[in-house]
Each structure stands twice: as structure tokens, then as C-alpha cells.
Design an enzyme around this catalytic site. Sequence first.
Site, PDB file in Angstrom:
ATOM      1  N   ALA A 137       0.771  -0.985  -0.037  1.00 15.51           N
ATOM      2  CA  ALA A 137      -0.014   0.051  -0.055  1.00 15.51           C
ATOM      3  C   ALA A 137       0.716   0.988   0.021  1.00 15.51           C
ATOM      4  O   ALA A 137       0.531   2.337  -0.403  1.00 15.51           O
ATOM      5  CB  ALA A 137      -1.085   0.050   1.319  1.00 15.51           C
ATOM      6  N   THR A 138       1.922   1.196   0.621  1.00 11.04           N
ATOM      7  CA  THR A 138       2.930   2.380   0.498  1.00 11.04           C
ATOM      8  C   THR A 138       3.368   2.718  -0.845  1.00 11.04           C
ATOM      9  O   THR A 138       2.955   3.918  -1.108  1.00 11.04           O
ATOM     10  CB  THR A 138       4.259   2.303   1.235  1.00 11.04           C
TER      11      THR A 138
ATOM     12  N   CYS B 205       4.532   2.196  12.355  1.00 10.34           N
ATOM     13  CA  CYS B 205       5.413   2.962  11.733  1.00 10.34           C
ATOM     14  C   CYS B 205       5.968   4.216  12.528  1.00 10.34           C
ATOM     15  O   CYS B 205       6.965   4.837  12.324  1.00 10.34           O
ATOM     16  CB  CYS B 205       4.708   3.510  10.583  1.00 10.34           C
TER      17      CYS B 205
ATOM     18  N   HIS C 171      -0.971  -8.035   3.526  1.00 10.19           N
ATOM     19  CA  HIS C 171      -0.439  -8.735   4.772  1.00 10.19           C
ATOM     20  C   HIS C 171      -1.349  -8.130   5.958  1.00 10.19           C
ATOM     21  O   HIS C 171      -1.042  -8.418   7.006  1.00 10.19           O
ATOM     22  CB  HIS C 171       1.040  -8.117   4.924  1.00 10.19           C
TER      23      HIS C 171
ATOM     24  N   THR D 115       9.428  -7.229 -12.748  1.00  9.93           N
ATOM     25  CA  THR D 115       8.953  -8.511 -12.838  1.00  9.93           C
ATOM     26  C   THR D 115       8.038  -8.966 -11.810  1.00  9.93           C
ATOM     27  O   THR D 115       8.225  -8.862 -10.444  1.00  9.93           O
ATOM     28  CB  THR D 115      10.317  -9.743 -12.785  1.00  9.93           C
TER      29      THR D 115
ATOM     30  N   GLN E 173      -6.516  -0.978   5.402  1.00  9.09           N
ATOM     31  CA  GLN E 173      -7.018  -1.725   6.597  1.00  9.09           C
ATOM     32  C   GLN E 173      -8.425  -2.399   6.271  1.00  9.09           C
ATOM     33  O   GLN E 173      -9.006  -3.199   6.826  1.00  9.09           O
ATOM     34  CB  GLN E 173      -7.064  -0.725   7.708  1.00  9.09           C
TER      35      GLN E 173
HETATM   36  C1  PLP Z   1      -0.295  -0.678   6.619  1.00  8.35           C
HETATM   37  C2  PLP Z   1      -0.749   0.312   6.082  1.00  8.35           C
HETATM   38  C3  PLP Z   1      -0.216   1.000   4.806  1.00  8.35           C
HETATM   39  C4  PLP Z   1       1.274   0.488   4.251  1.00  8.35           C
HETATM   40  O1  PLP Z   1       1.195  -0.756   3.722  1.00  8.35           O
HETATM   41  P1  PLP Z   1       2.314  -1.631   3.266  1.00  8.35           P
HETATM   42  O2  PLP Z   1       1.730  -2.499   2.334  1.00  8.35           O
HETATM   43  O3  PLP Z   1       2.753  -2.128   4.481  1.00  8.35           O
HETATM   44  O4  PLP Z   1       3.182  -0.538   2.601  1.00  8.35           O
HETATM   45  C5  PLP Z   1      -0.642   2.144   4.382  1.00  8.35           C
HETATM   46  N1  PLP Z   1      -1.692   2.629   4.665  1.00  8.35           N
HETATM   47  C6  PLP Z   1      -2.525   1.997   5.937  1.00  8.35           C
HETATM   48  C7  PLP Z   1      -3.718   2.679   6.251  1.00  8.35           C
HETATM   49  C8  PLP Z   1      -2.156   0.880   6.562  1.00  8.35           C
HETATM   50  O5  PLP Z   1      -2.728   0.556   7.537  1.00  8.35           O
END
Ligand code: PLP
Length: 381
Positions: free
Chosen positions: A67-68, A322, A197, A236, A175
Site C-alpha cells: 500500500a505504501t 510506523c 499483509h 517482474t 485496512q
Molecule cells: C499498513 C498500511 C499501509 C502500508 O502498507 P504496506 O503494504 O505495508 O506498504 C498504508 N496505509 C495504511 C492505512 C496501512 O494500514
Amino acid sequence: MDGHATTRVDPQVVEAMLPYLSDRFGNPSSQSHGYGWEAAAAVKQARQILADAIAASSEEIVFTSGATEANNLAIKGVAEANLQRGRHLITLQTEHRAVLEPCQYLERLGFEVTYLPVQGDGLIDLQQLQASLRPDTILVSVMAANSEIGVLQPLAEIGAICHAHQVLFHTDAAQAIAKIPLDVQTSNIDLMSLTAHKVYGPKGIGALYIRRKNPRVQLAPQIHGGEQERGFRSGTLATHQIVGFAKAIELGLAEQPQESERLRQLRDRLYSRLQTLEGIYLNGHPTQRLPGSLNISVEGVDGAALLLTLRSQVALSSGSACASGRAEPSPVLIALGRDKALASASLRFGIGRFNTLDEVDFVTEQVAMSIQSLRRNHTKA
Ligand SMILES: *Cc1c(COP(=O)(O)O)cnc(C)c1O
């Protein structure tokens, strides 16, 4: 019980992934032999499962590392591709850092960002959103479910406002995916960030939904190379991760109605027991929230001391993983209007698939005992 930070990979997900780490190891971009075709077929199927999960079509899904990266691609990508339209973005003060930091980066490049405050319950003020839209606004980014307090933002209402003003709407649904129903059509969502994850899938895989029509989103790639993912995201494809991601979403959707109810009951049981201690404050809206999510502030204790007394028995956190390790109170709780003391003494519970009733009761007792003992010491001192 720190399920907002990450989750265990479901054994069924591991099982689905394993063949793609051994016999079926092909590169999905290899078009000249069976190994490649086999991998490409698996990716295609996974892409369809993800698209169906949010009412999108498969060509609108771009795989990322999580998600980042999806947030970075959405926010910087839209900004870079829409320079002619304007340089103003709107987001919330309570967003994840993976949204806030790309916005701050854009500010350093000369963009303007409005960071809207939230109401006391953590929800967006829709009138304020309306009022902050400008002719040069190109993007509104509001998360689906908050990672610290679990609050669910009114996506359909936000989408309707954005659509009426022809401003793109991005939501970070890291989330939320497979935990609450998501529909990019009825909610007028143009971009959506996803990750595996937080829903019992592997780390290191996510996706960005990018709307292809009404409107077709203009987006500049942020990673250049072999032109995979129609050029939006080169590199890839990680077949095994993608297969695991789709399996995790499939499992999550299948259990969603019953599991939501089970988690809600566990969460409410935990909260009502803790409430008997007094001086316990719920952070965020009481019902507009993820079913397994609870965030409380505890009066009369030091937040760090509380986690310290619990840590040998219970894996909990005060807020975002984080930001843990930082001494400052949570900016999310400050945005809700909590004073510094209460914002610094918070506990975030994320109850999930592998938590049992016995575990919830055990955690409840441990937390209650720790709070009482810290308060006793506090009064003595
Ligand atoms: C965990 C989270 C992220 C980061 O996601 P990653 O897949 O770990 O990069 C971004 N936004 C929210 C709301 C999250 O809970």
C-alpha cells in the site's frame, strides 16, 4: 493482538503460494514457453479476483509492493500527470504516513495540500471538504479505514462530492479490503490502494486500482523499466505473492459476514470489561469502525509504562507501527482533540481471525491488572 500492524499468513494462503516458488517458477512476461504461460495464467486469475473484490475490471488493477507504493504511485502519479489542471490536493490530518509523506514531498515541489481536520469521532466533515475544493484541486485522498482507530470514512459521500466537482478521489484501503464491502462504482472511487499483509496474505505485495473510464485517470509511472503492468509499474511480477494476495482476499470475502460479527462481539466484550475500570476513553466513532478494532486512552497511567508491563504477555501497541518507537503522542489522537496526556496513553487492539475468545479474555485481564497496578503506584508516589 496487534492485527493492524500485520497478520499471520493464513496456512491456506501459504499452500496456494508454494507451487509458484517451486515447479511453477516462470516469469509471467515470458511469452515463448509454458513456464511463462503458466505464471501468466495465475496472475490473470489473481487479477480478476482482486478486481471482483472491489467491483473493478481486471485491467484496472496494477500490482505494487504494497500500500505504501500504491499510495505513492496514486498521489505523485496523479500530481505529475495533471500539472495543467492544477496543483492543489486535499487529504486528512489522520491519514497514514504513506499518504502524508508523499503529500509533503509534493509540497516541497510547489504543490499545495490542504490537511483537513476531523471531527471528535474521527470522521471527515463533509461540509469542510466541500468548502476546501478549489478550481485547481486535482485529488482528494481519504482513507477507507483508519489504521490506528479503525474509523470508517463515508466513501460514497466523499466520492459523490468529488465526482460532482470532477476531482479525482483516491482511497487508501489497506485496512479495509476484505473486511468491509468496497465498491469503486457506487462510491465513485478513482484510485484505491490495497495490501495483502493486513488480511492474512504475505508482506511485500499490494495493488493500485486505477479507473479506466468515467473518467480515465491520467497517471505518471513512478518506477520505470520493462513496461510491466501496462507501463504503470515496471518490474517482474512476483507470481507467488500475487497468488497469495488473491487467495487471502478470497478467504477474507468468503468469511466476511460471519467473521465481522464474531470480531465485533469479541471487541465489544473486551471494551465493556475495560470500561468498568473508569477513566477509559474510546478513541473514534463507536460504531462506524472496523469490527475487530478498538483504541482506548487510559487516564492516570503512563502509556509507555503500560505497554512495558504488558509486553511479556501481550503483543499490543499504542498506535501505528510506523510511529512506535517515537516518544511523541499519536498525531491521530491529537487530531481527535485528545489532550497530550490521554493521547500519550493509548492502547490499540486489533482482534483477528486467529484470536480466540480465551485469548481476548486473557488480554482483558492482563490489561485491567496492569492499569490498576500502575494507577495504585501512581497514587502512592
Ligand atoms: C499498513 C498500511 C499501509 C502500508 O502498507 P504496506 O503494504 O505495508 O506498504 C498504508 N496505509 C495504511 C492505512 C496501512 O494500514
